[in-house]
Design an enzyme around this catalytic site. Structure first.
Site, PDB file in Angstrom:
ATOM      1  N   LYS A 184       0.817  -1.220   0.000  1.00 31.26           N
ATOM      2  CA  LYS A 184       0.000   0.000   0.000  1.00 31.26           C
ATOM      3  C   LYS A 184       0.845   1.262   0.000  1.00 31.26           C
ATOM      4  CE  LYS A 184      -4.247  -1.847   1.836  1.00 31.26           C
ATOM      5  NZ  LYS A 184      -5.161  -1.950   2.960  1.00 31.26           N
ATOM      6  N   LYS A 194      -6.115 -10.275  -5.215  1.00 27.41           N
ATOM      7  CA  LYS A 194      -7.262 -10.440  -4.322  1.00 27.41           C
ATOM      8  C   LYS A 194      -8.432  -9.543  -4.729  1.00 27.41           C
ATOM      9  CE  LYS A 194      -7.423  -8.233  -0.422  1.00 27.41           C
ATOM     10  NZ  LYS A 194      -7.259  -7.637   0.910  1.00 27.41           N
ATOM     11  N   LYS A 213     -12.029  -4.516  -1.610  1.00 24.78           N
ATOM     12  CA  LYS A 213     -13.036  -3.460  -1.670  1.00 24.78           C
ATOM     13  C   LYS A 213     -12.452  -2.096  -1.953  1.00 24.78           C
ATOM     14  CE  LYS A 213     -13.810  -3.811   3.267  1.00 24.78           C
ATOM     15  NZ  LYS A 213     -12.468  -3.608   3.829  1.00 24.78           N
TER      16      LYS A 213
HETATM   17  P1  TYM Z   1     -10.770  -6.062   5.591  1.00 23.15           P
HETATM   18  O1  TYM Z   1     -11.724  -5.008   5.977  1.00 23.15           O
HETATM   19  O2  TYM Z   1      -9.875  -5.831   4.423  1.00 23.15           O
HETATM   20  O3  TYM Z   1     -11.561  -7.406   5.318  1.00 23.15           O
HETATM   21  C1  TYM Z   1     -12.499  -7.933   6.250  1.00 23.15           C
HETATM   22  C2  TYM Z   1     -12.423  -9.448   6.227  1.00 23.15           C
HETATM   23  O4  TYM Z   1     -12.663  -9.949   4.910  1.00 23.15           O
HETATM   24  C3  TYM Z   1     -11.593 -10.801   4.510  1.00 23.15           C
HETATM   25  N1  TYM Z   1     -11.382 -10.635   3.069  1.00 23.15           N
HETATM   26  C4  TYM Z   1     -11.349 -11.627   2.186  1.00 23.15           C
HETATM   27  N2  TYM Z   1     -11.491 -12.957   2.330  1.00 23.15           N
HETATM   28  C5  TYM Z   1     -11.420 -13.715   1.214  1.00 23.15           C
HETATM   29  N3  TYM Z   1     -11.214 -13.193  -0.024  1.00 23.15           N
HETATM   30  C6  TYM Z   1     -11.063 -11.879  -0.215  1.00 23.15           C
HETATM   31  N4  TYM Z   1     -10.881 -11.377  -1.434  1.00 23.15           N
HETATM   32  C7  TYM Z   1     -11.126 -11.026   0.927  1.00 23.15           C
HETATM   33  N5  TYM Z   1     -11.026  -9.681   1.092  1.00 23.15           N
HETATM   34  C8  TYM Z   1     -11.170  -9.462   2.421  1.00 23.15           C
HETATM   35  C9  TYM Z   1     -10.388 -10.310   5.298  1.00 23.15           C
HETATM   36  O5  TYM Z   1      -9.400 -11.309   5.395  1.00 23.15           O
HETATM   37  C10 TYM Z   1     -11.017  -9.951   6.611  1.00 23.15           C
HETATM   38  O6  TYM Z   1     -11.140 -11.099   7.432  1.00 23.15           O
HETATM   39  N6  TYM Z   1      -7.120  -5.599   8.941  1.00 23.15           N
HETATM   40  C11 TYM Z   1      -8.453  -6.100   8.706  1.00 23.15           C
HETATM   41  C12 TYM Z   1      -9.508  -5.510   9.614  1.00 23.15           C
HETATM   42  C13 TYM Z   1      -9.225  -5.661  11.058  1.00 23.15           C
HETATM   43  C14 TYM Z   1      -9.332  -6.840  11.819  1.00 23.15           C
HETATM   44  C15 TYM Z   1      -8.998  -6.458  13.159  1.00 23.15           C
HETATM   45  C16 TYM Z   1      -9.642  -8.162  11.508  1.00 23.15           C
HETATM   46  C17 TYM Z   1      -8.865  -4.666  11.905  1.00 23.15           C
HETATM   47  N7  TYM Z   1      -8.720  -5.128  13.174  1.00 23.15           N
HETATM   48  C18 TYM Z   1      -8.976  -7.398  14.168  1.00 23.15           C
HETATM   49  C19 TYM Z   1      -9.625  -9.096  12.542  1.00 23.15           C
HETATM   50  C20 TYM Z   1      -9.296  -8.715  13.861  1.00 23.15           C
HETATM   51  C21 TYM Z   1      -8.841  -5.774   7.301  1.00 23.15           C
HETATM   52  O7  TYM Z   1      -8.283  -4.927   6.668  1.00 23.15           O
HETATM   53  O8  TYM Z   1      -9.923  -6.492   6.852  1.00 23.15           O
END
Ligand code: TYM
Length: 336
Positions: free
Chosen positions: A112, A197, A200
């Site tokens: 990023k 991937k 969003k």
């Molecule tokens: P984020 O917001 O990018 O995504 C939320 C969840 O969706 C999963 N995910 C996917 N799984 C499969 N295929 C994909 N293409 C895909 N895109 C997203 C992510 O793995 C995630 O589980 N850093 C985290 C948010 C976060 C978090 C936390 C998660 C902040 N604090 C504490 C768990 C515990 C994030 O950016 O997720």
């Protein structure tokens, strides 16, 4: 009882990747087997260039979609991260345990920050420290498990390292959590570029299915998915990433394994058609429930208010313990 924490950041509209990789598991499995907390982690949305109004809208929408996906606020705690001060409070302590080198090794930071620099922008310091805040999210609740997609592996590993280090230095304080992943679709790929991937935050939507896409839009995106050379339907993530991605999406929606399903299809076209219908059917109830909830914003607000209250009550004692353990003087009137 096992405790679960997971979060989703409001940087864009929720995608099929978020749903199949994380949210569906939270709703269908996790909340029924453990004490669960699911958070819209809005502080994380401020680590890249952002529009305040859009973050607010996306936060509300993400919370509504968690409920529309079947997360039951009577079973699980649903809340917005910034409503609970303990996350930021603990994050600072963990910054005093993490190292600069460790942060710079994070893959998402490298990717990023490179992207941001290539655009001529500057990189926010919070993008570097983001994984520490994520560790704080998890450790503040003493979570045992963190259900995520596989792009979060490195962040959960870091969380474990920080917990162990803190415990060794300052006495046992934190539970050392572990990540859990769905059996299929732990990494849903972009339909137009199946080597990256489905994210969003991506700015073009052609390869991304959003949870709120109309059925015809979903169909069009899946029917136009990039497939691979040859014509045989095989599950080969390296050699045929486009077809493998469709098989995984299909398997996640219909049950079964991508390997078994590959034997059923003789053409890419037929696989795409059935995958499109399967996705439309999986999204239908979520979209219907979302429509209902949007008509009742007061209900969603009340869920978030109660969720934040519960989350505060759960995280405060843990974070206070960490403050004492690391050497900070308790305020007057508070016992050591
Ligand atoms: P984020 O917001 O990018 O995504 C939320 C969840 O969706 C999963 N995910 C996917 N799984 C499969 N295929 C994909 N293409 C895909 N895109 C997203 C992510 O793995 C995630 O589980 N850093 C985290 C948010 C976060 C978090 C936390 C998660 C902040 N604090 C504490 C768990 C515990 C994030 O950016 O997720």
């Amino acid at each position: 009882m096992t405790r679960i924490f997971s979060g989703i950041k409001p940087t864009g509209h929720l995608t099929l990747g978020n749903y199949l990789g994380a949210v569906r598991q939270w709703a269908e499995v996790d909340q029924h087997r453990a004490e669960s907390l699911f958070s819209v982690v809005d502080l994380h949305a401020l680590t890249v260039d952002h529009d305040p109004g859009r973050v607010r809208r996306l936060s509300r929408q993400a919370a509504t979609l968690l409920l529309a996906s079947g997360i039951d606020p009577e079973r699980a705690t649903v809340f917005v991260q910034s409503h609970v001060d303990e996350h930021a409070r603990l994050s600072y302590l963990l910054e005093c345990v993490a190292t600069d080198g460790e942060m710079r090794r994070m893959i998402q930071y490298k990717e990023k920050s490179a992207l941001e620099r290539a655009r001529g922008g500057s990189v926010r310091l919070s993008l570097l420290t983001y994984p520490v805040l994520m560790a704080a999210d998890i450790l503040a609740y003493g979570a045992d498990e963190v259900p995520v997609g596989d792009d979060q592996v490195q962040h959960v590993e870091l969380t474990r390292d920080l917990a162990v280090r803190f415990n060794q230095r300052y006495g046992h304080t934190f539970v050392v959590p572990r990540a859990t992943y769905p059996k299929v679709a732990a990494r849903v790929m972009d339909l137009q570029d199946p080597t990256s991937k489905m994210g969003k935050s991506g700015d073009v939507g052609a390869g991304i299915v959003y949870l709120l896409d109309e059925p015809d839009v979903v169909r069009k995106k899946i029917l136009r998915a990039v497939t691979d050379s040859g014509s045989e339907v095989e599950y080969d993530r390296e050699g045929k990433p486009g077809v493998a991605n469709l098989l995984e999406i299909f398997a996640a929606c219909e049950g079964g394994s991508p390997e078994d399903l590959s034997g059923v299809y003789e053409s890419y076209g037929a696989l795409k058609k059935d995958t499109a219908e399967a996705v439309v059917e999986v999204l239908r109830p979520v979209q219907e429930k979302h429509k209902e909830l949007v008509a009742d914003p007061a209900y969603v607000e009340e869920v978030l208010r109660r969720g934040a209250e519960r989350a505060r009550g759960m995280s405060r004692p843990m974070v206070d313990t960490a403050y004492r353990a690391i050497g900070l003087l308790p305020p007057v009137n508070e016992e050591l």
